[in-house]
Design a protein around this motif. Structure first.
Motif, short mmCIF file in Angstrom:
data_model
loop_
_atom_site.label_atom_id
_atom_site.label_comp_id
_atom_site.label_asym_id
_atom_site.label_seq_id
_atom_site.Cartn_x
_atom_site.Cartn_y
_atom_site.Cartn_z
N GLY A 62 -9.72 2.74 30.87
CA GLY A 62 -10.93 2.51 31.65
C GLY A 62 -12.10 2.05 30.81
O GLY A 62 -11.95 1.65 29.66
N GLY A 63 -13.27 2.14 31.40
CA GLY A 63 -14.48 1.64 30.75
C GLY A 63 -14.71 0.18 31.08
O GLY A 63 -14.66 -0.69 30.22
N ASN A 64 -14.95 -0.11 32.37
CA ASN A 64 -15.14 -1.49 32.83
C ASN A 64 -16.45 -2.11 32.39
O ASN A 64 -16.59 -3.33 32.41
CB ASN A 64 -15.09 -1.53 34.36
CG ASN A 64 -13.71 -1.84 34.89
OD1 ASN A 64 -12.78 -1.09 34.66
ND2 ASN A 64 -13.58 -2.96 35.57
N PHE A 65 -17.40 -1.30 32.02
CA PHE A 65 -18.76 -1.73 31.77
C PHE A 65 -19.05 -1.52 30.29
O PHE A 65 -18.57 -0.57 29.69
CB PHE A 65 -19.66 -0.83 32.64
CG PHE A 65 -21.07 -1.28 32.79
CD1 PHE A 65 -21.41 -2.62 32.86
CD2 PHE A 65 -22.09 -0.35 32.90
CE1 PHE A 65 -22.73 -3.01 33.02
CE2 PHE A 65 -23.41 -0.72 33.05
CZ PHE A 65 -23.73 -2.06 33.12
N GLY A 66 -19.80 -2.45 29.67
CA GLY A 66 -20.03 -2.37 28.24
C GLY A 66 -20.52 -1.02 27.75
O GLY A 66 -19.97 -0.44 26.81
N SER A 67 -21.55 -0.49 28.41
CA SER A 67 -22.13 0.77 27.94
C SER A 67 -21.20 1.95 28.20
O SER A 67 -21.18 2.90 27.41
CB SER A 67 -23.49 1.01 28.62
OG SER A 67 -23.37 1.02 30.02
N THR A 68 -20.41 1.91 29.28
CA THR A 68 -19.47 3.01 29.51
C THR A 68 -18.31 2.93 28.53
O THR A 68 -17.79 3.96 28.08
CB THR A 68 -18.94 3.00 30.95
OG1 THR A 68 -18.34 1.73 31.25
CG2 THR A 68 -20.05 3.26 31.94
N ALA A 69 -17.91 1.71 28.17
CA ALA A 69 -16.85 1.56 27.18
C ALA A 69 -17.30 2.07 25.82
O ALA A 69 -16.53 2.70 25.08
CB ALA A 69 -16.43 0.09 27.08
N ILE A 70 -18.56 1.82 25.47
CA ILE A 70 -19.10 2.34 24.21
C ILE A 70 -19.07 3.86 24.21
O ILE A 70 -18.68 4.51 23.23
CB ILE A 70 -20.54 1.82 23.99
CG1 ILE A 70 -20.51 0.31 23.69
CG2 ILE A 70 -21.22 2.57 22.85
CD1 ILE A 70 -21.89 -0.32 23.64
N ALA A 71 -19.49 4.45 25.33
CA ALA A 71 -19.51 5.92 25.45
C ALA A 71 -18.10 6.49 25.34
O ALA A 71 -17.87 7.48 24.63
CB ALA A 71 -20.15 6.33 26.77
N LEU A 72 -17.15 5.87 26.01
CA LEU A 72 -15.77 6.35 25.97
C LEU A 72 -15.14 6.13 24.59
O LEU A 72 -14.35 6.96 24.12
CB LEU A 72 -14.93 5.64 27.03
CG LEU A 72 -15.15 6.08 28.48
CD1 LEU A 72 -14.36 5.20 29.43
CD2 LEU A 72 -14.76 7.55 28.67
N SER A 73 -15.50 5.04 23.93
CA SER A 73 -14.98 4.78 22.58
C SER A 73 -15.40 5.88 21.62
O SER A 73 -14.62 6.31 20.76
CB SER A 73 -15.47 3.43 22.07
OG SER A 73 -14.97 2.37 22.85
N ALA A 74 -16.64 6.34 21.75
CA ALA A 74 -17.13 7.42 20.89
C ALA A 74 -16.36 8.71 21.14
O ALA A 74 -16.01 9.43 20.19
CB ALA A 74 -18.62 7.62 21.11
#
Length: 335
Positions: A62-74
């Motif tokens: 998941g993480g469709n959105f740039g900022s949510t993907a950054i949060a999930l990556s962390a």
């Protein structure tokens, strides 16, 4: 943005049904725990941590959105759980995150594909109409950075917000700069409304858009104004490549009212298929580090992505990119 996630979820559901109908992984069904971050990075981090805290979760998708993907990556890095994300690389920190993998091409490569197409068509002057948030900033940054290398010049740039519903003022200013082509770096519905407003103003300048506009919503909202739009994506639903036809056939059967999938639906399909392909190379017991290593070694040609991950590359190959054209209400390959 919520709409984009809905498209991705369709692909996820099709893939999950196929996998479990075929016996799952080692005879056990694959379970999907689905949570909605509402495209909010803080909520994405909280939900990601909740999932990562479960002993039975070995991979996040998941993480469709740039900022949510950054949060999930962390979260993925901190909890040492692999993440396969349905967006493109946004920053260098993600690029060097050993636990984050992406199924959309790096946006810098999408930008180069747009510029190469503009160059091929003989265009020289670019106008940009983009989102004012970070997604639009990223697109503008790459277009401006790479345009000179393709013999192209950015002559004007205007901005708008996701919530805007009228772009006539911005388009009027762009027209005054006399661009040969306009790059519309938006998501929907804003991007589709840009197309409608342009036609209402009598502007027939060729337009190129990003993968976020490559969806049925563009045709539904913009109507005839969408005709001729070129998009940098990964799957042309009306003219699928051989590697994509298994998915497009399954999608048309599952969604007969909207039988043309595009890149985001394909990305959702690949999220599941890639995780399963990796799991099938592992001898139980399954662990997060085993999954991370298996995903990192994948050689996968999918519905949306072609991946050859390595220690230095965690996004798809450039060969993944498919330029599409909207013609007669269908997404076909742009020539």
């Amino acid at each position: 943005v919520a709409t984009l996630a809905q498209y991705t979820k369709r692909g996820v559901d099709i893939a999950l049904a196929e996998v479990n109908a075929a016996g799952g992984v080692n005879g056990k069904p694959v379970e999907l725990v689905s949570l909605n971050s509402e495209s909010k990075p803080e909520l994405a981090a909280s939900l990601g941590l909740r999932l990562a805290s479960r002993d039975d979760v070995n991979v996040l998708i998941g993480g469709n959105f740039g900022s949510t993907a950054i949060a999930l990556s962390a979260i993925a890095l901190r909890q040492r759980v692999p993440l396969i994300s349905s967006t493109g690389l946004v920053n260098d920190e993600q690029r060097h995150n050993r636990y984050a993998f992406f199924v959309l091409v790096d946006f810098s490569d999408f930008s180069k594909a747009m510029l190469a197409y503009a160059q091929k068509k003989g265009f020289k002057r670019i106008g940009i109409l983009r989102l004012e948030r970070e997604y639009g900033e990223l697109g503008s940054k790459f277009i401006r950075e790479f345009a000179p290398g393709y013999g192209l010049q950015v002559v004007a740039e205007e901005r708008g917000a996701d919530a805007d519903r009228d772009f006539t003022a911005q388009l009027t200013k762009l027209r005054e700069a006399n661009p040969d082509v306009i790059i519309v770096w938006f998501a929907n519905p804003g991007g589709s409304l840009v197309l409608k407003n342009a036609r209402q103003l009598g502007i027939h300048t060729p337009m190129i858009g990003p993968i976020s506009m490559e969806s049925a919503a563009t045709i539904k909202v913009a109507g005839l104004a969408a005709e001729g739009l070129v998009l940098a994506g990964q799957l042309a639903g009306g003219e699928a490549l051989p590697r994509q036809k298994t998915f497009t056939t399954a999608y048309a059967k599952a969604y007969p009212d909207t039988p043309q999938p595009n890149s985001l639906e394909g990305a959702g399909y690949d999220l599941v298929k890639m995780a399963v392909a990796a799991a099938k190379t592992i001898q139980p017991p399954y662990t997060r580090d085993k999954m991370r290593d298996a995903i990192g070694k994948l050689s996968y040609d999918g519905a949306s992505a072609i991946v050859r991950y390595s220690d230095t590359k965690n996004d798809p190959t450039k060969e993944t990119i498919v330029l599409t054209l909207i013609k007669d209400g269908k997404f076909i390959l742009a020539k």
